[in-house]
Scaffold this motif. Structure first.
Motif, PDB file in Angstrom:
ATOM      1  N   UNK A  46      62.423  63.688  50.656  1.00 32.88           N
ATOM      2  CA  UNK A  46      63.378  63.518  49.562  1.00 32.88           C
ATOM      3  C   UNK A  46      62.834  62.723  48.396  1.00 32.88           C
ATOM      4  N   UNK A  47      61.524  62.630  48.281  1.00 34.24           N
ATOM      5  CA  UNK A  47      60.924  61.902  47.157  1.00 34.24           C
ATOM      6  C   UNK A  47      61.114  62.719  45.872  1.00 34.24           C
ATOM      7  N   UNK A  48      61.247  62.045  44.743  1.00 35.01           N
ATOM      8  CA  UNK A  48      61.464  62.775  43.487  1.00 35.01           C
ATOM      9  C   UNK A  48      60.180  63.409  42.930  1.00 35.01           C
ATOM     10  N   UNK A  49      59.127  63.417  43.712  1.00 29.60           N
ATOM     11  CA  UNK A  49      57.840  63.959  43.260  1.00 29.60           C
ATOM     12  C   UNK A  49      57.526  65.195  44.087  1.00 29.60           C
ATOM     13  N   UNK A  50      57.060  66.242  43.438  1.00 33.58           N
ATOM     14  CA  UNK A  50      56.554  67.410  44.145  1.00 33.58           C
ATOM     15  C   UNK A  50      55.076  67.160  44.423  1.00 33.58           C
ATOM     16  N   UNK A  51      54.775  66.897  45.673  1.00 32.91           N
ATOM     17  CA  UNK A  51      53.415  66.513  46.020  1.00 32.91           C
ATOM     18  C   UNK A  51      52.421  67.651  45.861  1.00 32.91           C
ATOM     19  N   UNK A  52      52.893  68.885  45.957  1.00 25.26           N
ATOM     20  CA  UNK A  52      51.964  70.000  45.740  1.00 25.26           C
ATOM     21  C   UNK A  52      51.518  70.046  44.284  1.00 25.26           C
ATOM     22  N   UNK A  53      52.436  69.772  43.367  1.00 22.74           N
ATOM     23  CA  UNK A  53      52.054  69.706  41.953  1.00 22.74           C
ATOM     24  C   UNK A  53      51.171  68.498  41.683  1.00 22.74           C
ATOM     25  N   UNK A  54      51.469  67.392  42.346  1.00 25.82           N
ATOM     26  CA  UNK A  54      50.657  66.189  42.182  1.00 25.82           C
ATOM     27  C   UNK A  54      49.230  66.434  42.659  1.00 25.82           C
ATOM     28  N   UNK A  55      49.084  67.161  43.758  1.00 28.66           N
ATOM     29  CA  UNK A  55      47.740  67.472  44.239  1.00 28.66           C
ATOM     30  C   UNK A  55      47.006  68.377  43.251  1.00 28.66           C
ATOM     31  N   UNK A  56      47.712  69.304  42.658  1.00 29.96           N
ATOM     32  CA  UNK A  56      47.069  70.192  41.686  1.00 29.96           C
ATOM     33  C   UNK A  56      46.451  69.431  40.532  1.00 29.96           C
ATOM     34  N   UNK A  57      47.077  68.360  40.141  1.00 34.67           N
ATOM     35  CA  UNK A  57      46.554  67.569  39.019  1.00 34.67           C
ATOM     36  C   UNK A  57      45.510  66.562  39.487  1.00 34.67           C
ATOM     37  N   UNK A  58      45.776  65.899  40.591  1.00 38.84           N
ATOM     38  CA  UNK A  58      44.903  64.791  40.988  1.00 38.84           C
ATOM     39  C   UNK A  58      43.781  65.185  41.929  1.00 38.84           C
ATOM     40  N   UNK A  59      43.968  66.226  42.729  1.00 39.15           N
ATOM     41  CA  UNK A  59      42.972  66.516  43.739  1.00 39.15           C
ATOM     42  C   UNK A  59      42.220  67.820  43.585  1.00 39.15           C
ATOM     43  N   UNK A  60      42.900  68.861  43.130  1.00 40.48           N
ATOM     44  CA  UNK A  60      42.275  70.182  43.096  1.00 40.48           C
ATOM     45  C   UNK A  60      41.111  70.238  42.110  1.00 40.48           C
TER      46      UNK A  60
END
Length: 125
Positions: A46-60
């Motif tokens: 229930x976090x307000x962050x979409x971690x898949x999108x966060x990974x796309x920016x920070x990790x991919x």
């Protein structure tokens, strides 16, 4: 990385292998970050962050950068080995540790420059 530091970064091949080890370590960290971001329990938290999108920016993109650096350093090592066959007695004068460091820095810089357009247009909403 510790083995190459103990051996000393005074030969061009140790410098190249140390760079490969560093970029592979960066890639492993990015893959571990992907394991966290793509965990189904994180999405259900229930976090307000979409971690898949966060990974796309920070990790991919960072993982792709590390992969490209590894590949280009392997190309450099291959070219160095070919020069060893062509000029067996003068290779130490052609490829010095200083020149090797300059080439490795240029490989990293050129691969970093390809990320500037990507990161300048991406943002988290």
């Amino acid at each position: 990385m510790a083995v190459f530091i103990k051996q000393g970064l005074n030969s061009s091949i140790n410098i190249s292998f140390f760079t490969i080890a560093m970029s592979d370590m960066l890639r492993i960290v990015c893959i571990q970050w992907a394991n966290i971001c793509f965990n189904p329990y994180i999405d259900n938290a229930g976090a307000p962050i979409y971690f898949t999108d966060l990974y796309g920016i920070t990790g991919a993109l960072t993982s792709g950068f590390a992969c490209r650096v590894t590949l280009w350093v392997i190309v450099y090592i291959t070219a160095e080995r070919c020069l060893c066959i062509l000029f067996p007695l003068t290779i130490k004068n052609i490829i010095t540790p200083i020149r090797s460091k300059i080439i490795i820095v240029m490989i990293n810089a050129m691969n970093s420059l390809t990320l500037i357009p990507e990161y300048s247009t991406m943002y988290l909403t």
